[in-house]
Design a protein around this motif. Structure first.
Motif, PDB file in Angstrom:
ATOM      1  N   LYS A 293       0.838  -1.200   0.000  1.00  0.00           N
ATOM      2  CA  LYS A 293       0.000   0.000   0.000  1.00  0.00           C
ATOM      3  C   LYS A 293       0.874   1.252   0.000  1.00  0.00           C
ATOM      4  N   ALA A 295       0.924   5.284   0.865  1.00  0.00           N
ATOM      5  CA  ALA A 295       0.253   6.362   1.594  1.00  0.00           C
ATOM      6  C   ALA A 295       0.923   7.692   1.271  1.00  0.00           C
ATOM      7  N   THR A 297       1.930  11.072   2.808  1.00  0.00           N
ATOM      8  CA  THR A 297       2.179  11.362   4.220  1.00  0.00           C
ATOM      9  C   THR A 297       2.685  12.782   4.455  1.00  0.00           C
ATOM     10  N   PRO A 355      -2.455  14.782   4.979  1.00  0.00           N
ATOM     11  CA  PRO A 355      -3.394  13.712   4.650  1.00  0.00           C
ATOM     12  C   PRO A 355      -3.524  12.718   5.794  1.00  0.00           C
ATOM     13  N   HIS A 356      -4.624  11.964   5.778  1.00  0.00           N
ATOM     14  CA  HIS A 356      -4.915  11.022   6.857  1.00  0.00           C
ATOM     15  C   HIS A 356      -4.706   9.570   6.433  1.00  0.00           C
ATOM     16  N   ASP A 357      -3.932   9.355   5.374  1.00  0.00           N
ATOM     17  CA  ASP A 357      -3.723   8.000   4.862  1.00  0.00           C
ATOM     18  C   ASP A 357      -3.151   7.052   5.909  1.00  0.00           C
ATOM     19  N   ALA A 358      -2.329   7.574   6.819  1.00  0.00           N
ATOM     20  CA  ALA A 358      -1.600   6.718   7.760  1.00  0.00           C
ATOM     21  C   ALA A 358      -2.192   6.715   9.167  1.00  0.00           C
TER      22      ALA A 358
END
Length: 378
Positions: A293, A295, A297, A355-358
């Motif tokens: 995946k 992300a 960040t 961003p809130h990907d992690a």
């Protein structure tokens, strides 16, 4: 924005930029770095990891939403100086309590507005970050340059103690959330959003100063231990490294972010090194080596861990692996122990701003703590 006079930016290699004063008048020195984020200037300014650094923003307009009381990541502005292309003439936000210019003046932060931020960024990408100065009082670049070259370099700087809390404090879960777990967080330059992300997940967080030892941490009998982001050279942070080793030996679940990742690396016997221009912004792609995946960040670091990518490696605490890799330059972005409950990442999953990907890494830490066996009855 009120009228401002002229200002100059002088780099260690002799490059000079001319602009107009922004924020406080006077002069300031530090390592000049650039941040590629299109948003989050207030979080950047108040991030303790920027201590002793002059930050140049690559986004063309800064200050559009003013300053509010909700977004700061600490109790003050930490950047040594501020470089922008075009300061907003007015601020427009229902949350704003003042302008950025006013806040910089209030806190004594010297800045410069110049049209050449693109040229400055390209120069730093080519030559690397370096010492610099901003001045509204010294008009002779040569005189300022000699003083720039007398400033201490970032390499070898032990700065966590200069930004850390002086005393322990506690952050409780918000109303309606049960405190199921107890986390001890060591403040190496912690951002306020990090304890908030933990408390949202049912953690009571005790924050300790950067000088905390393994004995101090373990005496609180935590369910897990967290080491924060922070400024300076991880090679100089021997105290936190020793503390992490004690935590690992005790088998406590461990999670580190940014500087905490570098400290875990050193605790595992790995080296660290200074990056040419570092990673600072909210658009850094990172690959999870286990899942594949990617992300996007938020990052802010000038040092990195030197670890073998691709295959597990031996440490004093069992086998470990590089868990995340930066896709822009293959820099180590995370570590994971395979035989003990410990992991860390070089980026900022609390995403303030970014961003809130992690964000699920906080869930992973909670799961790691919840999976530990209950202590034996006495």
């Amino acid at each position: 924005m009120s009228e401002h006079g002229s200002a100059i930016l002088v780099l260690e290699d002799g490059r000079v930029f001319h602009g107009r004063s922004f924020g406080a008048t006077g002069e300031t020195f530090g390592e000049i770095v650039f941040n590629t984020g299109m948003t989050g200037y207030q979080e950047t300014l108040t991030d303790p990891s920027y201590h002793r650094q002059i930050v140049a923003m690559t986004a063309p307009h800064i200050g559009n939403t003013g300053i509010n009381d909700d977004d700061p990541e600490s109790g003050r502005i930490w950047v040594a100086g501020y470089v922008v292309r075009e300061p907003a003439r007015i601020s427009s936000s229902w949350r704003a309590r003042g302008t950025l210019d006013e806040e910089l003046r209030k806190q004594g932060v010297v800045g410069i507005a110049l049209t050449g931020t693109r040229a400055l960024t390209r120069h730093l990408r080519d030559k690397g970050v370096m010492r610099a100065a901003i001045s509204t009082t010294e008009t002779a670049p040569e005189a300022l340059l000699s003083r720039v070259r007398q400033q201490p370099p970032m390499a070898g700087a032990d700065l966590a103690g200069e930004v850390s809390t002086g005393r322990a404090y506690e952050v409780s879960p918000p109303e309606g959330v049960e405190a199921r777990l107890h986390v001890v967080a060591v403040d190496l330059g912690i951002k306020s959003m990090t304890p908030q992300r933990l408390t949202e997940r049912g953690c009571r967080v005790t924050v300790l100063p950067s000088t905390a030892t393994a004995e101090d941490i373990l005496a609180l009998d935590p369910d897990g231990v967290f080491f924060s982001n922070g400024p300076g050279d991880p090679a100089a942070a021997d105290g936190p490294v020793a503390a992490v080793r004690g935590v690992l030996e005790a088998g406590k679940p461990f999670f580190g972010i940014c500087f905490g990742n570098q400290i875990l690396g050193r605790a595992l016997g790995l080296g660290t090194y200074k990056l040419t221009f570092g990673h600072r912004g909210v658009n850094q792609p990172v690959l999870d080596t286990r899942t594949g995946k990617v992300a996007i960040t938020s990052q802010n670091h000038g040092f990195a861990v030197d670890a073998p990518i691709g295959e597990p490696f031996d440490t004093p605490y069992g086998r470990a692996e590089v868990s995340h890799v930066g896709l822009n330059d293959q820099v180590v972005e995370g570590l994971r122990l395979l035989e003990r409950p410990a992991f860390s990442v070089q980026f900022h999953p609390e995403a303030a701003a970014g961003p809130h990907d992690a964000a699920d890494l906080f869930d992973a830490f909670v799961d790691l703590m919840s999976a530990q066996p209950a202590p034996a009855a006495k």
